[in-house]
Enzyme design. Structure first.
Site, PDB file in Angstrom:
ATOM      1  N   GLU A 110       0.814  -1.214   0.000  1.00 37.21           N
ATOM      2  CA  GLU A 110       0.000   0.000   0.000  1.00 37.21           C
ATOM      3  C   GLU A 110       0.847   1.263   0.000  1.00 37.21           C
ATOM      4  O   GLU A 110       0.588   2.206  -0.743  1.00 37.21           O
ATOM      5  CB  GLU A 110      -0.964   0.006   1.198  1.00 37.21           C
ATOM      6  CG  GLU A 110      -2.165  -0.909   1.053  1.00 37.21           C
ATOM      7  CD  GLU A 110      -1.870  -2.370   1.381  1.00 37.21           C
ATOM      8  OE1 GLU A 110      -0.717  -2.687   1.743  1.00 37.21           O
ATOM      9  OE2 GLU A 110      -2.785  -3.203   1.276  1.00 37.21           O
ATOM     10  N   HIS A 113     -11.840  -5.018   8.534  1.00 34.20           N
ATOM     11  CA  HIS A 113     -12.309  -4.686   7.181  1.00 34.20           C
ATOM     12  C   HIS A 113     -13.578  -3.841   7.200  1.00 34.20           C
ATOM     13  O   HIS A 113     -14.250  -3.740   6.183  1.00 34.20           O
ATOM     14  CB  HIS A 113     -12.642  -5.958   6.390  1.00 34.20           C
ATOM     15  CG  HIS A 113     -11.459  -6.716   5.894  1.00 34.20           C
ATOM     16  ND1 HIS A 113     -10.636  -7.434   6.719  1.00 34.20           N
ATOM     17  CD2 HIS A 113     -10.958  -6.878   4.648  1.00 34.20           C
ATOM     18  CE1 HIS A 113      -9.688  -8.017   5.998  1.00 34.20           C
ATOM     19  NE2 HIS A 113      -9.858  -7.697   4.748  1.00 34.20           N
TER      20      HIS A 113
END
Lengths: 332, 332
Positions: A67, A136
């Site tokens: 990321e 999440h």
């Protein structure tokens, strides 16, 4: 004039975002998409499905699970003249690239004395509701709205899902777009001619006189439902969709609260230190003497999002909680 | 495209003197900065490059005017060697609006668009993803430029180092990674922070050409940089140079240097890159006492002038405080 792929009159939020990306790639040769599984897999939430075949691997770039590496590469590419659209699979993962977003994207223009801007768009999924548990499901858009140097968008409607991306892409500064995962399957009609929308103003989604319900993103639909039910009981709620969390559109918020004299803020973020806290404070600062009741909030409970459905539901703002809160504030 | 004659440094008298002058400018500039720091003219953190001048000086010889540079918070030397005006660098140290970043950055954040100097980055490892992104932009726009990223060996412990080396090699991006291995990450010695202390071997694991070079030898650095850049410009993807060097001064001005011995420091000072190259110039008859005296006078004059420039500089008015956070937009 712009060429646009034909859209069905009925669309989902997912299709609207995809159409926006497709239009961006067609209209702007410097635009490209990069992120985890955006190409061959078609996107974790299937937003970019089919775009690899249409635009090829140079412009639909599958990245390694890095990321910080690929968001930082997006920042560099933006400074180097490209217009990257970077997808971060969920905003929980964006903490792995927070350094690049905060220390580079948001600061480079300022640190360089205005010499370099960073015209990057970062899209990420946010929100709970699919039993994806505590790594999440969080809503971190309020955190990002804390950071000077970036713009934070939360499209809650098909029109905004379709139209915000192009405006974001033409913005010379970093823009973060938070797409609530519960919206991707939302369907409705979308004008075939739908296109770019402004990203500066909140929208009044339902006019009313008794209370202002201020919300954004995944909570808008719940709030609209609640407003509909409340109307049957004689309470006319005005619903404000913030659309842009940074910078906040104080004018629209205060205009509504000045009229209704009551405000309830509905925010999927946790209560402490949230965007709802910021809005409540601004109302105190700017509209205190208009108020007939304390500003109150419906937020996510202060718990990492649990896996079991009944507990997940209990943690989140719901239509019932919104209605109950409004009854309390209005006093009937 | 690099022609073969440019792969090796040509030690003409002119070029040799230029190398010496570039190193001397950095040394004398920073000695003055240390003095100004004790006088509280320069505040914040001040990280001196003294001892490491051969690296920035050697690498910059091999760059074209359009190549991009990303450096660290120890970047005064890189800025000067790249051609950022000494006056602008000194004014930036003072925080004056005549500085290279209009004073907003200070010692750690020198930026200069005309020389494609993308800044001092003060997050260890944070600049690497930006360098890969700039290289991606060059590649996608079919531009022949290279991005050059300087960082210390401490960055090799950061995830962004590994993420970026992988991405750059995977996508064959035109990046030259220059690791300035000065053996200490602040006060933490290489052998107590790395399982593999041969840093250049880490780059080999990502399948890119990688070598280590004597960072105290300006000619060796220039030669290695020319070799690496030639391969990169010929489409070979990224390359890695580990320059073994030593910082003669403390990490910053707040460092008591408890982590290394005086003997070790003195030992490295015997390899001072400026003295060493100067001795070679003398012995080989390329330069004589009169040349060195002239260079010292010229550099002293330039440094003195930069101090006068910075002293005469002006403070940005507080009314401009919020400038350059976002790009100015027309009101909507």
């Amino acid at each position: 004039m712009n060429e646009r792929a034909p859209l069905p009159a009925v669309s989902t939020y997912r299709e609207a975002v995809r159409a926006a990306i497709r239009e961006a790639l067609q209209r702007e040769p410097r635009a490209f998409v990069m992120g985890e599984d955006v190409g061959r897999y078609g996107g974790c939430y299937a937003v970019t499905k089919g775009l690899l075949d249409e635009f090829g691997p140079e412009r639909i770039r599958d990245t390694p699970l890095s990321e910080s590496g690929f968001v930082g590469a997006g920042v560099g590419a933006a400074m180097g003249g490209m217009r990257p659209i970077v997808e971060v699979m969920t905003c929980n993962f964006s903490l792995l690239c927070l350094d690049q977003i905060m220390n580079n994207a948001a600061t480079l223009r300022h640190m360089s004395g205005g010499q370099f801007s960073v015209p990057i768009v970062i899209r990420m999924a946010t929100g709970a509701g699919r039993q994806l548990a505590a790594q999440h499901s969080h809503s971190l858009e309020g955190w990002y709205a804390h950071i000077p140097g970036i713009r934070v968008l939360a499209p809650a409607t098909l029109e905004d899902a379709r139209g915000m991306l192009w405006t974001a892409l033409t913005d010379p500064d970093p823009v973060l777009i938070f797409e609530n995962i519960m919206l991707y399957n939302m369907s409705g009609t979308l004008d075939i001619a739908a296109g770019a929308v402004d990203i500066d103003h909140a929208a009044v989604r339902r006019p009313g006189r008794d209370v202002s319900l201020i919300t954004y993103g995944g909570s808008l639909a719940k709030t609209m439902e609640a407003a509909g039910n409340l109307a049957q009981g004689g309470i006319e709620a005005e619903v404000i969709d913030l659309r842009t969390l940074r910078p906040l559109d104080d004018t629209t918020i205060m205009g509504s609260v000045g009229k209704t004299r009551r405000a309830v803020i509905i925010d999927e973020g946790w209560r402490s230190g949230s965007i709802s806290a910021e809005i409540a404070t601004r109302i105190m600062e700017q509209a205190f003497w208009s108020l007939d009741a304390p500003v109150v909030r419906v937020c996510t409970e202060e718990v990492p999002i649990p896996y079991p459905k009944h507990l997940e539901d209990a943690a989140l703002p719901s239509r019932d909680k919104i209605e109950a809160t409004v009854h309390r504030v209005v006093g009937r | 495209m690099t022609v073969p004659s440019e792969i090796k440094p040509h030690l003409t008298r002119e070029h040799s003197i230029a190398l010496y002058r570039d190193m001397l400018r950095i040394r004398r500039f920073e000695e003055k900065c240390a003095e100004l720091y004790t006088q509280e003219k320069i505040r914040g953190f001040l990280h001196l490059y003294i001892g490491e001048e051969a690296i920035a000086t050697g690498v910059m010889q091999a760059l074209t005017p359009n190549d991009a540079i990303i450096a660290t918070y120890r970047e005064h030397g890189h800025a000067l060697a790249r051609g950022v005006a000494m006056n602008a660098v000194m004014a930036e140290m003072y925080g004056k609006q005549e500085g290279s970043s209009r004073g907003r950055g200070g010692s750690m954040h020198i930026f200069d668009a005309p020389t494609h100097f993308y800044g001092g980055n003060a997050i260890v490892g944070g600049g690497l993803p930006l360098a890969s992104g700039l290289a991606l932009a060059f590649k996608m726009q079919n531009q022949p430029h290279v991005s050059v990223c300087f960082f210390g060996e401490g960055a090799a412990a950061e995830g962004e180092f590994h993420e970026t080396l992988n991405l750059a090699a995977l996508w064959r991006l035109p990046v030259l990674f220059v690791c300035e291995n000065n053996l200490y990450a602040m006060g933490t010695a290489l052998q107590i922070s790395e399982s593999e202390t041969d840093i250049h071997l880490k780059a080999k694991a990502y399948r890119m050409p990688s070598e280590s070079v004597d960072g105290m030898d300006v000619v060796a650095v220039e030669a290695a940089a020319r070799r690496s850049l030639s391969e990169i410009r010929n489409g070979g993807g990224p390359a890695f140079l580990e320059c073994r060097t030593y910082r003669f001064r403390a990490h910053s001005m707040f460092d008591a240097q408890l982590y290394r011995t005086k003997e070790e420091v003195e030992g490295w000072k015997q390899r001072d890159p400026i003295k060493r190259f100067g001795d070679w110039l003398r012995h080989s008859g390329i330069a004589h006492d009169a040349d060195f005296e002239l260079l010292e006078r010229e550099v002293a004059a330039e440094v003195g002038a930069s101090v006068l420039f910075a002293e005469a500089g002006t403070w940005e008015p507080v009314s401009d405080l919020l400038r350059d956070v976002m790009t100015p937009r027309a009101a909507t």
